[in-house]
Write an enzyme that holds these catalytic residues in place. Structure first.
Site, mmCIF file in Angstrom:
data_model
loop_
_atom_site.group_PDB
_atom_site.id
_atom_site.type_symbol
_atom_site.label_atom_id
_atom_site.label_comp_id
_atom_site.label_asym_id
_atom_site.label_seq_id
_atom_site.Cartn_x
_atom_site.Cartn_y
_atom_site.Cartn_z
ATOM 1 C CE LYS A 120 -8.545 -1.116 5.061
ATOM 2 N NZ LYS A 120 -8.213 0.531 4.939
ATOM 3 C CB SER A 162 -8.534 4.509 3.353
ATOM 4 O OG SER A 162 -7.386 4.489 2.436
ATOM 5 C CB SER A 219 -7.111 1.284 1.307
ATOM 6 O OG SER A 219 -7.308 1.531 2.842
#
Lengths: 95, 495
Positions: free
Chosen positions: B78, B182, B158
């Site tokens: 990420k 998330s 997210s």
């Protein structure tokens, strides 16, 4: 609690975010929607309840107060938008 | 042998160990898959040179008989993780061009074990969002589509890029982070497994901070076993994060017996919310039946403060964000606004932050500023922290009464269309996290496991919540659920 344009302006200033004048009323509206949602918390009986400080009941670890790192000025400045002679450079602060 | 991109981490590890494939072959297969998946917009920074060099090193190491579990396994990272010399922008314009001169503790540990980084993954800006639509890189797209529709769906957020990449077989697993859901919500939207470990299990050092008392990193994988393998490699105490726990990290994988006879599974009545689609309700009931069939005792429980979790979260998270994001001032890294004649340092801060932060980030920073400002601190922030204490106590009470794990839906719906929430007020988007956010507030481990599909064929997931530091036991229940659900569907390739 209702947020007016003046409060929105002051909050933007505190947050150091430039918000154009014409955008302030809409921003105040968004704040009010979110704060209206948060307002539910007033229903909860919190008498005698301690505010949470740490979610896990552990003591923060301590370490000896010694220098473990340093002498990396170049690496630290490598991402600066503007750097000069080993320093971060910003617009003039003192007249 | 099936295609290299169809392997699980466990299978790839075993093949590497048996000398039946190489890290380089695995890496090349995934780089090719990424190359052909631009339409998903999952990988936003590609690092093939790093990946190939790491793969060669991993192969040499395996040849010497030194093979930690993650050695030779290609993963995605990420964009929130700082990776040395590789763009790490938290999907924000304000970190434009930021290449950290250091490595996050988690990626460092993984690389130390021989894991391979294929690239950096899309996400919501500063991890603030539930649909990956606040990213400076544009939307990540869910590899799943609803029935015959060609409409682009959100992969959730997210960690939307991580979820899309794992679901589309672009990597064997990916790093995500979870502040309010998330990891678990995007995992649910894409039919994969995602675990948020206990707060403090993994070091936060080198992860761009959103809300420090809630943020935790975790793995996103295609099986519970893979999550166990991956999580073990990420976990452990770090002197650079004083909130990381100095506790032994168990061999989570060895705990996956699938035997849950006699365990007590709590079903919280407060999670049966108004307007929940019937399909989610049915899914939940099926999960209850599966665990009962596996020999667990099902018990109705109450977590009375559940309703107040989201409002408490939307005080605490923005408050912490407003403080954490104060560092983005255009001085030390990232974007600095072009200044006009006569502008001083205040104008530099204000213009930089206005240009650099997107709408949702600005909104949260300002809400956080407001709830912390003089006169409101007690009414909002302190009250929210007290409610947080009560939410945690709800869980402590049921665990003390003998409950081993809690089963809930993971999300209130399956994946929705990108753009569908454009005109909705921000609260509508926040409701995505209604089932996941309590877990962050209480610091507990939570895992999303895909267990079914809705009538349009989209994946749906259940969430299991465990006791602090008992990720192993939690994943064992998840394993039992996975075994019985037999979820094998995967998105049909259209990209």
């Amino acid at each position: 609690m209702s947020i007016d344009t003046e409060t929105a302006r002051r909050t933007a200033k505190l947050a150091r975010i430039a918000v154009p004048e014409e955008r302030l009323p809409a921003l105040a509206g968004e704040f009010n929607a979110i704060l209206g949602f948060i307002e539910q918390l007033q229903e909860v009986d919190v008498d005698g309840v301690e505010p949470m400080v740490s979610v896990t009941p552990m003591r923060l670890k301590r370490r000896d107060d010694v220098v473990t790192d340093g002498n990396q000025a170049e690496a630290i400045l490598a991402n600066a938008p503007e750097a000069r002679e080993g320093f971060f450079a910003v617009p003039k602060v003192v007249e | 042998m099936s295609a290299l991109t169809d392997l699980t981490i466990a299978e790839a590890r075993d093949l590497l160990r048996a000398g039946e494939t190489t890290a380089l072959a695995l890496t090349e297969a995934h780089l090719e898959a990424i190359e052909g998946a631009g339409a998903l917009n999952a990988f936003v920074h590609h690092t093939p040179e790093i990946a190939r060099a790491q793969a060669k090193a991993a192969d040499a190491r395996i040849a010497r008989g030194d093979q930690p579990d993650m050695c030779g396994i290609p993963i995605g990272v990420k964009d929130l993780f700082c990776t040395k010399g590789v763009l790490s922008q938290a999907a924000s314009k304000i970190l434009d061009g930021f290449k950290p001169p250091y490595e996050s503790t988690i990626t460092d540990k993984l690389f130390h074990d021989g894991a391979i980084m294929l690239g950096k993954l899309n996400m919501d800006e500063f991890a603030m969002g539930s649909s990956n639509e606040t990213s400076v890189y544009g939307d990540a797209v869910n590899p799943w589509r609803a029935g015959n529709s060609e409409a682009a769906l959100t992969p959730g957020g997210s960690s939307g890029g991580s979820a899309a990449a794992v679901s589309a077989h672009l990597c064997l697993g990916a790093l995500g982070t979870d502040t309010g859901g998330s990891i678990r919500q995007p995992a649910a939207f894409t039919g994969i497994t995602g675990i948020k470990p206990t707060y403090g299990r993994c070091s936060r050092w080198g992860i761009v901070a959103f809300a420090s008392s809630l943020d935790q990193a975790g793995p996103m994988t295609r099986s519970v076993r893979d999550a166990a393998i991956f999580l073990r490699a990420m976990s452990g105490h770090d002197p650079k994060d004083s909130t990381s726990a100095d506790l032994p990290v168990p061999d989570f994988e060895a705990m996956l017996t699938g035997d849950i006879r006699g365990q007590v599974i709590g079903i919280p009545k407060e999670y049966r919310i108004d307007g929940m689609p019937e399909e989610i309700d049915t899914l939940w009931q099926q999960g209850i039946d599966m665990l009962r069939d596996a020999g667990a005792e099902i018990r109705d429980i109450s977590l009375p403060h559940t309703k107040y979790a989201l409002p408490a979260y939307y005080v605490i998270a923005p408050a912490e964000a407003s403080s954490n994001l104060a560092r983005y001032d255009g001085v030390r890294f990232g974007h600095r606004a072009k200044l006009s004649q006569g502008d001083g340092i205040t104008e530099m801060y204000e213009k930089t932050r206005a240009e650099g932060f997107g709408d949702e980030v600005q909104r949260r920073v300002m809400v956080g500023t407001y709830v912390l400002s003089a006169g409101f601190y007690d009414a909002y922030y302190n009250r929210a922290r007290k409610v947080r204490t009560l939410i945690k106590k709800d869980f402590e009470d049921v665990f003390a009464a003998g409950v081993d794990a809690i089963l809930t839906p993971a999300t209130p719906s399956s994946a929705f269309e990108l753009g569908a929430m454009e005109d909705a007020d921000p609260i509508q988007m926040y409701l995505n996290d209604v089932f996941t956010v309590t877990v962050n507030l209480a610091g507990l481990p939570g895992i999303a496991v895909p267990t079914g599909q809705d009538r349009r064929g989209l994946p749906m997931a259940l969430q299991l919540i465990g006791k602090p530091w008992e990720e192993g036991a939690l994943m064992n229940v998840a394993q039992s659920l996975e075994d019985r659900a037999g979820f094998v569907a995967r998105p049909e390739k259209w990209w």
